[in-house]
Design a protein around this motif. Structure first.
Motif, PDB file in Angstrom:
ATOM      1  N   SER A   1       1.189  -1.038  -0.124  1.00 49.49           N
ATOM      2  CA  SER A   1       0.307  -0.142   0.152  1.00 49.49           C
ATOM      3  C   SER A   1       0.640   1.335   0.498  1.00 49.49           C
ATOM      4  N   THR A   2       0.450   2.272  -0.306  1.00 46.31           N
ATOM      5  CA  THR A   2       0.889   3.880  -0.644  1.00 46.31           C
ATOM      6  C   THR A   2       1.153   4.234   0.303  1.00 46.31           C
ATOM      7  N   ASN A   3       0.072   3.942   1.259  1.00 45.94           N
ATOM      8  CA  ASN A   3      -0.853   4.344   2.398  1.00 45.94           C
ATOM      9  C   ASN A   3       0.584   4.594   3.434  1.00 45.94           C
ATOM     10  N   ALA A   4       0.877   5.874   3.959  1.00 47.80           N
ATOM     11  CA  ALA A   4       2.097   5.233   4.732  1.00 47.80           C
ATOM     12  C   ALA A   4       2.058   5.459   6.297  1.00 47.80           C
ATOM     13  N   ARG A   5       0.261   6.129   6.157  1.00 48.38           N
ATOM     14  CA  ARG A   5       0.027   6.383   7.279  1.00 48.38           C
ATOM     15  C   ARG A   5      -0.877   5.421   7.841  1.00 48.38           C
ATOM     16  N   LEU A   6      -1.545   3.833   7.461  1.00 42.63           N
ATOM     17  CA  LEU A   6      -2.361   3.342   7.081  1.00 42.63           C
ATOM     18  C   LEU A   6      -1.496   2.347   9.131  1.00 42.63           C
ATOM     19  N   GLY A   7      -2.785   2.043   9.891  1.00 38.75           N
ATOM     20  CA  GLY A   7      -2.464   2.194  10.978  1.00 38.75           C
ATOM     21  C   GLY A   7      -1.911   2.803  12.264  1.00 38.75           C
ATOM     22  N   PHE A   8      -2.061   4.228  12.061  1.00 42.72           N
ATOM     23  CA  PHE A   8      -1.859   4.687  12.745  1.00 42.72           C
ATOM     24  C   PHE A   8      -2.309   6.133  13.174  1.00 42.72           C
ATOM     25  N   ASN A   9      -2.963   6.083  14.460  1.00 45.05           N
ATOM     26  CA  ASN A   9      -4.167   6.920  14.445  1.00 45.05           C
ATOM     27  C   ASN A   9      -5.425   6.431  14.053  1.00 45.05           C
ATOM     28  N   ASN A  10      -5.040   5.108  13.890  1.00 42.22           N
ATOM     29  CA  ASN A  10      -6.468   3.905  14.312  1.00 42.22           C
ATOM     30  C   ASN A  10      -7.121   4.558  12.222  1.00 42.22           C
ATOM     31  N   ILE A  11      -6.018   5.638  11.595  1.00 42.60           N
ATOM     32  CA  ILE A  11      -6.572   5.601  10.199  1.00 42.60           C
ATOM     33  C   ILE A  11      -6.581   3.887   9.794  1.00 42.60           C
ATOM     34  N   ILE A  12      -8.159   3.866   9.132  1.00 44.66           N
ATOM     35  CA  ILE A  12      -8.173   2.831   8.296  1.00 44.66           C
ATOM     36  C   ILE A  12      -8.246   2.900   6.822  1.00 44.66           C
TER      37      ILE A  12
ATOM     38  N   ALA B   1      -0.430  16.222   6.780  1.00 47.87           N
ATOM     39  CA  ALA B   1      -1.486  17.158   7.307  1.00 47.87           C
ATOM     40  C   ALA B   1      -2.783  16.596   7.868  1.00 47.87           C
ATOM     41  N   SER B   2      -2.645  15.235   8.010  1.00 48.21           N
ATOM     42  CA  SER B   2      -3.772  14.079   7.670  1.00 48.21           C
ATOM     43  C   SER B   2      -3.789  14.790   9.667  1.00 48.21           C
ATOM     44  N   GLU B   3      -2.528  13.934  10.212  1.00 49.26           N
ATOM     45  CA  GLU B   3      -2.719  13.318  11.693  1.00 49.26           C
ATOM     46  C   GLU B   3      -3.391  14.353  12.397  1.00 49.26           C
ATOM     47  N   PRO B   4      -2.706  15.709  13.064  1.00 45.05           N
ATOM     48  CA  PRO B   4      -3.522  16.462  13.513  1.00 45.05           C
ATOM     49  C   PRO B   4      -5.545  16.227  13.583  1.00 45.05           C
ATOM     50  N   LEU B   5      -5.613  16.527  11.890  1.00 45.51           N
ATOM     51  CA  LEU B   5      -7.327  16.702  11.946  1.00 45.51           C
ATOM     52  C   LEU B   5      -7.442  15.336  12.941  1.00 45.51           C
TER      53      LEU B   5
END
Length: 287
Positions: A225-236, A283-287
């Motif tokens: 996956s190109t989504n490097a934030r997957l699994g962090f901050n409950n990102i699904i 920028a997704s993390e604080p949101l």
């Protein structure tokens, strides 16, 4: 600061999770609550926030349509699955790739776009093609699956623009000359992509795939996956994008359970037009 924002947003959402007489009233009140929170929006581009079941809650920046980059593949996946639906656990029909599919690979390889390797005569299932399109964001597979479904990219775009997008009320979204989003003529707004994010999460096949960090497909082998934030901050999920014209783009969803409640809330956000993909991801993390 980001923890306090999430808690405040979660508290506002919790007040409106319970069934209310009029859904419109709860969304209006919820939007008012979100509007009172000091959100940390991205420094460039445009953005929006929503919640599954509540729709759009807040926007930031211009809502003029702009290139979507690979977030367009969410539209492709939704339309393909409408025409060729799958149930959880199904792989769907086996598709034999041809010289035309190899030509699409060569095209994107030469242009520096994202791709997965293919071979003439390769047999790959519909589900595996969706994985290849949504995880490593293979442009060639997005075009291949659209052609398989509709006969040509032109017929796919015609159906998308004249029928599917209108039915969904996505009046500020336009599908251009490919199914991948690589060309800049596929455009949309962050507000429209909140709705597209809801549609994606409501589809069990897409919701399942965008949570996968990796998979294995024929010929190419392991894909990531190109989504490097997957699994962090409950990102699904859900989908990243990057081109010179679109900049960095990120459609994301994060599951949040309000303390004392057993009902999780899925927050949906979208960021478009940042200078880099890393900026959109950060920028997704604080949101």
């Amino acid at each position: 600061m980001s923890f306090l924002l999430v808690v405040a947003m979660g508290a506002a959402l919790f007040n409106y999770v319970r069934p209310l007489p009029k859904a419109e009233a709860s969304v209006t009140a919820l939007s008012s609550q979100i509007g009172s929170i000091q959100l940390t929006w991205p420094a460039s581009g445009s953005a929006a926030l929503g919640a599954q079941g509540f729709g759009l809650l807040a926007t930031h920046g211009s809502q003029q349509p702009r290139p979507t980059a690979s977030m367009a593949k969410i539209i492709t996946a939704l339309i393909v699955l409408e025409k060729h639906p799958l149930s959880p656990g199904q792989q769907g029909p086996v598709i034999t790739l041809t010289a035309s599919d190899l030509a699409l690979f060569n095209k994107y390889y030469g242009e520096g776009g994202s791709y997965v390797k293919v071979a003439v005569g390769e047999q790959i299932t519909e589900y595996q093609m969706l994985q290849a399109m949504l995880l490593p964001s293979a442009n060639n597979i997005a075009d291949s699956i659209a052609v398989w479904s509709f006969g040509s990219l032109g017929d796919y775009a015609t159906y998308a623009n004249t029928t599917w997008l209108k039915r969904q009320g996505l009046n500020n979204t336009h599908v251009g000359g490919d199914a991948s989003g690589f060309l800049p003529d596929t455009t949309s707004t962050t507000a429209d992509f909140i709705h597209l994010g809801e549609l994606a999460l409501n589809n069990p096949i897409i919701a399942e795939i965008v949570q996968q960090k990796s998979a294995t497909i024929p010929v190419h082998g392991v894909i990531y996956s190109t989504n490097a934030r997957l699994g962090f901050n409950n990102i699904i999920g859900i989908k990243t994008g990057l081109t010179d014209q679109a900049g960095g783009c990120f459609l994301f969803a994060s599951r949040y359970t309000v303390p004392g409640s057993s009902k999780p809330i899925v927050i949906i956000g979208v960021i478009m037009g940042t200078q880099t993909l890393l900026e959109a991801l950060n920028a997704s993390e604080p949101l």
